[in-house]
Design a protein around this motif. Structure first.
Motif, mmCIF file in Angstrom:
data_model
loop_
_atom_site.group_PDB
_atom_site.id
_atom_site.type_symbol
_atom_site.label_atom_id
_atom_site.label_comp_id
_atom_site.label_asym_id
_atom_site.label_seq_id
_atom_site.Cartn_x
_atom_site.Cartn_y
_atom_site.Cartn_z
ATOM 1 N N GLU A 10 -9.115 -9.724 8.774
ATOM 2 C CA GLU A 10 -8.940 -9.105 6.977
ATOM 3 C C GLU A 10 -9.421 -10.280 6.663
ATOM 4 O O GLU A 10 -9.828 -9.263 5.173
ATOM 5 C CB GLU A 10 -7.943 -9.170 6.942
ATOM 6 N N GLY A 29 -8.500 0.550 10.069
ATOM 7 C CA GLY A 29 -8.539 -0.450 9.654
ATOM 8 C C GLY A 29 -8.611 -2.055 10.837
ATOM 9 O O GLY A 29 -9.514 -1.447 11.915
ATOM 10 N N THR A 30 -8.150 -3.275 10.659
ATOM 11 C CA THR A 30 -8.594 -3.889 10.983
ATOM 12 C C THR A 30 -7.727 -4.092 12.977
ATOM 13 O O THR A 30 -8.073 -4.657 13.665
ATOM 14 C CB THR A 30 -8.732 -5.452 10.928
#
Length: 237
Positions: free
Chosen positions: A163, A178-179
């Protein structure tokens, strides 16, 4: 020759170091069969002293388990060194004309190469990797819960790193999740690379494949934000 009078903490420290050294060097066949007598001999601790601290083999094995698991959370690159590598990555091989995603991938490759040296040089991490291989083959319910917790903790740390990389290079994750997916994949790649090298496989080949794999992972998992820019202060923010 005068007898040694160690404190309980000194004895525990000696045995802890002997456990880590033994598992890192030799591994274990099955858990929880840690050779207590061998460990105590290597530590220079008598059985009488040991049994004043651990009530029996089960208590000793629980202590040994703690030592094997402790290595998973070791620190890696420091902030200053990470920034040095980030600046080197931004300069690049093309005078800074490549994409931000390429630059971020290059940073990950630089960092991964150095972190691999740190991990391979850590006897505690080697012990964790060797123990984990046994635990994954025949996990008890207790070990399965411990390994799940460790996976969650480690994935969280790796996710936070990616991030920060995304913010520093003005990128965003391709995945709606997301990550998290890239963090889990990166962690698997790291553990696999270390385990294979520790087991005596071709380090140069495995290292190259690991670094290339991480670099490709970054390029495929992130895209550039239209309004994004490189701001390396975000890397340590």
């Amino acid at each position: 020759m005068p007898r040694l009078h160690r404190t309980t903490e000194e004895t525990r420290s000696l045995v802890a170091a002997a456990v880590v050294d033994f598992v890192a060097r030799h591994g274990i066949a099955v858990w929880p069969e840690i050779p207590m007598e061998v460990i105590l001999e290597n530590a220079g601790v008598s059985r009488a002293s040991a049994y004043r601290i651990w009530s029996g083999r089960s208590a000793f094995s629980a202590f040994a388990l703690e030592q094997c698991l402790a290595g998973h959370a070791m620190a890696t690159l420091g902030t200053d060194r990470a920034l040095e590598l980030a600046r080197k990555a931004v300069e690049g091989e093309t005078g800074g004309r490549d994409s931000r995603a390429d630059s971020a991938a290059r940073f990950i490759a630089f960092a991964a190469d150095e972190e691999l040296d740190i991990l391979l040089g850590s006897i505690r991490w080697r012990a964790f990797v060797r123990f984990q291989a046994v635990a994954l083959d025949a996990p008890t319910e207790e070990l399965a819960e411990l390994l799940d917790r460790i996976d969650a903790e480690d994935t969280g740390r790796v996710r936070a790193v990616y991030e920060r990389v995304a913010r520093a290079w003005g990128l965003e994750s391709v995945s709606p999740a997301g990550t998290s997916p890239i963090a889990e994949a990166a962690l698997l790649l790291a553990r696999s690379a270390v385990a294979r090298i520790v087991s005596g496989r071709d380090e140069a080949r495995i290292r190259a494949a690991y670094i290339e794999g991480l670099s490709s992972l970054v390029k495929g998992a992130f895209r550039e934000r239209p309004d994004g820019k490189i701001d390396l202060a975000e890397l340590v923010g």
